[in-house]
Design a protein around this motif. Sequence first.
Motif, short mmCIF file in Angstrom:
data_model
loop_
_atom_site.label_atom_id
_atom_site.label_comp_id
_atom_site.label_asym_id
_atom_site.label_seq_id
_atom_site.Cartn_x
_atom_site.Cartn_y
_atom_site.Cartn_z
N PHE A 85 0.82 -1.21 0.00
CA PHE A 85 0.00 0.00 0.00
C PHE A 85 0.86 1.27 0.00
N ARG A 86 2.09 1.13 -0.47
CA ARG A 86 2.97 2.22 -0.86
C ARG A 86 3.45 3.09 0.31
N PHE A 87 3.50 2.54 1.50
CA PHE A 87 4.00 3.30 2.64
C PHE A 87 5.48 3.64 2.47
N PHE A 88 6.26 2.68 2.02
CA PHE A 88 7.69 2.90 1.88
C PHE A 88 8.00 3.82 0.70
N THR A 89 7.16 3.77 -0.33
CA THR A 89 7.31 4.70 -1.45
C THR A 89 7.04 6.13 -0.98
N TRP A 90 6.06 6.27 -0.09
CA TRP A 90 5.73 7.59 0.47
C TRP A 90 6.91 8.12 1.29
N ILE A 91 7.53 7.25 2.10
CA ILE A 91 8.70 7.65 2.88
C ILE A 91 9.82 8.09 1.94
N GLU A 92 10.02 7.31 0.87
CA GLU A 92 11.05 7.65 -0.12
C GLU A 92 10.83 9.04 -0.69
N SER A 93 9.60 9.34 -1.11
CA SER A 93 9.31 10.63 -1.72
C SER A 93 9.54 11.77 -0.73
N LYS A 94 9.18 11.55 0.56
CA LYS A 94 9.38 12.58 1.56
C LYS A 94 10.86 12.84 1.83
N LEU A 95 11.65 11.78 1.88
CA LEU A 95 13.09 11.95 2.10
C LEU A 95 13.77 12.61 0.91
N LEU A 96 13.31 12.28 -0.30
CA LEU A 96 13.90 12.88 -1.50
C LEU A 96 13.64 14.38 -1.56
N THR A 97 12.50 14.82 -1.04
CA THR A 97 12.19 16.25 -1.06
C THR A 97 13.09 17.06 -0.13
N LEU A 98 13.76 16.39 0.80
CA LEU A 98 14.66 17.09 1.72
C LEU A 98 15.96 17.49 1.07
N ARG A 203 32.09 5.93 5.31
CA ARG A 203 33.15 6.18 4.32
C ARG A 203 33.01 5.33 3.07
N GLN A 204 32.28 4.21 3.19
CA GLN A 204 32.14 3.31 2.04
C GLN A 204 30.93 3.65 1.16
N ILE A 205 30.13 4.63 1.59
CA ILE A 205 28.95 5.02 0.82
C ILE A 205 29.35 5.88 -0.38
N ASP A 206 28.97 5.47 -1.58
CA ASP A 206 29.23 6.24 -2.80
C ASP A 206 28.09 7.21 -3.06
N SER A 207 28.39 8.27 -3.78
CA SER A 207 27.37 9.26 -4.13
C SER A 207 26.39 8.67 -5.13
N GLU A 208 25.12 9.02 -4.96
CA GLU A 208 24.09 8.57 -5.88
C GLU A 208 23.33 9.77 -6.43
N ASP A 209 22.97 9.69 -7.69
CA ASP A 209 22.21 10.77 -8.32
C ASP A 209 20.73 10.44 -8.26
N ARG A 210 20.04 11.10 -7.34
CA ARG A 210 18.61 10.85 -7.17
C ARG A 210 17.75 11.90 -7.85
N GLU A 211 18.39 12.82 -8.56
CA GLU A 211 17.63 13.88 -9.22
C GLU A 211 16.71 13.29 -10.28
N GLY A 212 15.50 13.76 -10.27
CA GLY A 212 14.54 13.32 -11.30
C GLY A 212 13.85 12.02 -10.99
N ARG A 213 14.18 11.42 -9.84
CA ARG A 213 13.51 10.18 -9.49
C ARG A 213 12.08 10.46 -9.05
N GLU A 214 11.14 9.79 -9.67
CA GLU A 214 9.74 9.98 -9.33
C GLU A 214 9.12 8.63 -9.01
N SER A 215 8.27 8.63 -8.03
CA SER A 215 7.60 7.39 -7.64
C SER A 215 6.27 7.29 -8.37
N THR A 216 6.05 6.21 -9.07
CA THR A 216 4.82 6.01 -9.81
C THR A 216 3.78 5.40 -8.90
N GLU A 217 2.71 6.13 -8.66
CA GLU A 217 1.64 5.66 -7.78
C GLU A 217 0.75 4.65 -8.50
#
Length: 427
Positions: A85-98, A203-217
């Motif tokens: 029911f897309r709870f984790f997708t909602w969390i993702e979208s909220k974190l991405l907006t930060l 220190r082991q985390i690499d940079s990720e490009d999350r720009e433009g990522r959209e969650s499809t409802e």
Amino acid sequence: MHQIESIILIIIFLGGLLAITFESKLEVNKSWIALFMGTIMWVVVAIGDDEKILETAIIHESAEIFELIIFLMGAMTIVEMMGHFRFFTWIESKLLTLHISDKQLFWILGLTAFFSSAVLDNLTTTLVMIQIGRHLYIKKQNFTIYVINIVIAANAGGAMSPVGDVTTIMLWLAGKFTAWQVVFYGFIPSVVAWVVPQAMLTRQIDSEDREGRESTEVLPLQWGIIFIGLFTFGFAVLVNLFHLPPFIGIMLGMAAAAIVIDYRLKKGTLKKKAGHIVNIIKTIDMATLNFFIGILLAVGALGHHGILAQVADLIFGSDPVNNPNMIIMGNVSLGVISSILDNVPLTAAVIKMLPDTVGFDYWVLLAITAGTGGSILSIGSAAGVAAMGQVRELTFVEYLKKGTFPAIVGYVMAVATWYAMFCCYIY
């Protein structure tokens, strides 16, 4: 004969762990290896054992396995339902907006896992946080490191709470410390056990490009159902007040969610493609459950044969009461051993060994070491075993390479922190 059986059991156990370690090279799923190891060990135990004693042991072991597997099945179902029911997708979208950095995200999620584990438990927290991470991390390398960190954070958070880990529950109910004592005095060492490895893993985390990522409802958020799912994990804690095992609360919440879903489907207020909860249950990872069963059977066989009690007796010596340093060394050693053996029977053995005159501070240390020592290896805790089952990339060797050293450093620093806090009372 008893000694020969002990040697055979140890050889089978170590051989099974070795086979699990090289799962990818053997191309045999670790779940089947664990099941074979656990069942064959009980066959060895049964040889020459008294029929009545064996029957009692099997019933006891089966009850413990039933509790954990049913709890795990219910928790996995609730997590899958919330994801459906897309709870984790909602969390993702909220974190991405930060628009936060990758490292800031890593710390926020680690902090969430740490405190969630203290309220829920390390196993449930790990399952939920893995699903959240799936929606946030693009690179498999980052996701693997993230899962390792979640296991360490969840184990550390559970160690400072009377309901965060099975061992702390045991010690709390046995009257070895009060809820306030383990939270207040275990908080700082537990934070150290989490923060130090997290800093190293960052220190082991690499940079990720999350720009433009959209969650499809695909389905709209169903907050009523999601809240039932969230409250379900609270039920698992609340039923303890009635002296009921946690799986009762999980089953209660899962049943309530299923009834609501079916009712809303019948009334037409929920889209048909949302599906019944019976279809959601089909998506849970049965291999993880089989792996748990195998590991628990193997450790249960060692416990019934008296091997774990012998290990506990060996590390604490003959007269630990009159030697505080021996108790400290014993607790620290037990924590390291719990990275291979189940900390529950080891802790149970220690509770019986040490008298009531031992101060609560030593029992707080045991809660910390037994809880965080399991982070040293992926098979050392329920959280680690669950993570291996849920994330195929996280093999025993992969965890050994990336997570073991940070976990060891955090473990040593946590013990040192406890010692600094209590050394003035010891001497």
